[in-house]
Scaffold this motif. Structure first.
Motif, PDB file in Angstrom:
ATOM      1  N   PRO A   1      -1.815 -25.316  18.398  1.00 23.64           N
ATOM      2  CA  PRO A   1      -0.876 -24.217  18.654  1.00 23.64           C
ATOM      3  C   PRO A   1      -1.554 -22.985  19.250  1.00 23.64           C
ATOM      4  O   PRO A   1      -2.707 -22.685  18.966  1.00 23.64           O
ATOM      5  CB  PRO A   1      -0.313 -23.902  17.255  1.00 23.64           C
ATOM      6  N   ASN A   2      -0.807 -22.287  20.075  1.00 24.76           N
ATOM      7  CA  ASN A   2      -1.201 -20.994  20.635  1.00 24.76           C
ATOM      8  C   ASN A   2      -2.429 -21.050  21.532  1.00 24.76           C
ATOM      9  O   ASN A   2      -3.098 -20.042  21.733  1.00 24.76           O
ATOM     10  CB  ASN A   2      -1.434 -19.955  19.528  1.00 24.76           C
ATOM     11  N   VAL A   3      -2.720 -22.230  22.073  1.00 29.56           N
ATOM     12  CA  VAL A   3      -3.843 -22.336  23.005  1.00 29.56           C
ATOM     13  C   VAL A   3      -3.387 -22.113  24.446  1.00 29.56           C
ATOM     14  O   VAL A   3      -4.213 -22.078  25.363  1.00 29.56           O
ATOM     15  CB  VAL A   3      -4.540 -23.701  22.852  1.00 29.56           C
ATOM     16  N   GLY A   4      -2.092 -21.942  24.638  1.00 23.64           N
ATOM     17  CA  GLY A   4      -1.563 -21.606  25.957  1.00 23.64           C
ATOM     18  C   GLY A   4      -0.916 -22.759  26.693  1.00 23.64           C
ATOM     19  O   GLY A   4      -0.781 -22.722  27.926  1.00 23.64           O
ATOM     20  N   LYS A   5      -0.461 -23.795  25.960  1.00 30.23           N
ATOM     21  CA  LYS A   5       0.116 -24.965  26.619  1.00 30.23           C
ATOM     22  C   LYS A   5       1.356 -24.616  27.443  1.00 30.23           C
ATOM     23  O   LYS A   5       1.491 -25.033  28.591  1.00 30.23           O
ATOM     24  CB  LYS A   5       0.488 -26.033  25.582  1.00 30.23           C
ATOM     25  N   SER A   6       2.268 -23.886  26.839  1.00 29.13           N
ATOM     26  CA  SER A   6       3.522 -23.594  27.531  1.00 29.13           C
ATOM     27  C   SER A   6       3.285 -22.728  28.764  1.00 29.13           C
ATOM     28  O   SER A   6       3.908 -22.942  29.812  1.00 29.13           O
ATOM     29  CB  SER A   6       4.494 -22.899  26.571  1.00 29.13           C
ATOM     30  N   THR A   7       2.390 -21.764  28.661  1.00 26.95           N
ATOM     31  CA  THR A   7       2.064 -20.928  29.818  1.00 26.95           C
ATOM     32  C   THR A   7       1.471 -21.768  30.936  1.00 26.95           C
ATOM     33  O   THR A   7       1.810 -21.605  32.116  1.00 26.95           O
ATOM     34  CB  THR A   7       1.074 -19.819  29.410  1.00 26.95           C
ATOM     35  N   LEU A   8       0.585 -22.707  30.570  1.00 30.06           N
ATOM     36  CA  LEU A   8      -0.032 -23.571  31.570  1.00 30.06           C
ATOM     37  C   LEU A   8       1.006 -24.479  32.227  1.00 30.06           C
ATOM     38  O   LEU A   8       1.015 -24.654  33.455  1.00 30.06           O
ATOM     39  CB  LEU A   8      -1.134 -24.420  30.932  1.00 30.06           C
ATOM     40  N   ILE A   9       1.877 -25.054  31.428  1.00 38.00           N
ATOM     41  CA  ILE A   9       2.910 -25.943  31.965  1.00 38.00           C
ATOM     42  C   ILE A   9       3.811 -25.196  32.943  1.00 38.00           C
ATOM     43  O   ILE A   9       4.121 -25.693  34.031  1.00 38.00           O
ATOM     44  CB  ILE A   9       3.729 -26.563  30.817  1.00 38.00           C
TER      45      ILE A   9
END
Length: 296
Positions: free
Chosen positions: A129-137
């Motif tokens: 969690p909170n490693v930036g997956k959604s931002t990267l996607i």
């Protein structure tokens, strides 16, 4: 310290990943560039088996540049390409699709030889969690298709996302392991925001974080808080606490009687860390882990 934290949606996500693996060509493993090994789920090799993998060192804009270069070299020794990325600005992102296609080059060449046009690469993106997956996607897709937030646990379900003409990406909720055996791993995760702030006391997190920063980035602390001297012995807890109180006094974290509010001081320190007010910091290096750590 043993931290237990394995919400039900994470257990469900693990089962879903295992069920979808047969559809996946390449795994994109997303790590925090400041704490690459501490931000790895140690169960991930077991979950992903032998799938081809590309490692992404996200938030590289927040990490010590030289330390990140050392990590890239370390992963190369593990026969893994590690790509430093800043998902927010997009720096390094185009390399992800290209690296994934390279992993499939042999298979796609065989398909062409048989007269079959290769389909888009099917990639699975995983990370804590909170490693930036959604931002990267969202950056890869060129549109807002994944919910983002500055707290862990935003993504709750899987979804397939088209990335241009070359990739189909399966997003998953962040997966933490059932418990953290190494307390330093827990404190690193808490300092960088991977663990919800309610789980650990901010004083404990700030204390262990400040100890590390004093040792490796002391000048940044002196400059940020306009102080003249670092503690001589970071193994002496009272010296570290005294230093934190000096920071609290500089930042006006006072309570009745003129004493320092250590909780408020700790929150100031952690906020400064997470907003780059202290500068670019990394909290672990390859040399700390020795040569006995392997991936894949």
């Amino acid at each position: 310290m043993t931290i237990q934290w394995f919400p039900g949606h994470m257990a469900k996500a693990r089962r879903q990943i295992e069920e979808k693996l047969k559809l996946i060509d390449v795994v994109i493993e997303l790590l925090d560039a400041r704490i690459p090994l501490s931000s790895r789920n140690p169960m991930i090799d077991q979950i992903l088996q032998q799938k081809p993998r590309v490692v992404i060192l996200n938030k590289s804009d927040m990490a010590d540049e030289q330390v990140t270069e050392n990590w890239v070299a370390w992963f190369a020794e593990q026969e893994l390409e590690a790509i430093p990325v800043d998902a927010t600005s997009g720096k390094g992102v185009p390399r992800i699709v290209q690296a994934s296609k390279e992993k499939m080059a042999t298979k796609f060449a065989a398909m062409r030889k048989k007269g079959i046009n290769p389909r888009p690469v099917r990639a699975l993106i995983v990370g804590i969690p909170n490693v930036g997956k959604s931002t990267l996607i969202n950056r890869m897709a060129g549109r807002n298709v994944a919910a983002t937030g500055d707290r862990p646990g935003v993504t709750k379900a899987q979804q397939w996302i088209r990335v241009g003409q070359d990739m189909e990406l399966l997003d998953t909720p962040g997966i933490l392991w059932p418990k953290f055996e190494d307390q330093q791993v827990g404190y690193r995760l808490a300092a960088t925001g991977a663990i919800k702030d309610e789980i650990l006391h901010p004083e404990d997190v700030a204390f262990h974080t400040i100890k590390y920063i004093i040792t490796y980035y002391g000048d940044m602390l002196l400059e940020r808080y306009d102080l003249n001297e670092l503690p001589a012995d970071t193994e002496n807890p009272s010296e570290v606490v005294d230093f934190m109180e000096m920071i609290g006094r500089r930042r006006g974290c006072l309570q009745s009687g003129g004493t320092i509010n250590l909780e408020k001081t700790s929150q100031v320190i952690l906020r400064d860390l997470r907003t780059l007010k202290l500068g670019r910091l990394s909290f672990e290096t390859p040399t700390e882990h020795g040569s006995d750590v392997t991936i894949g």
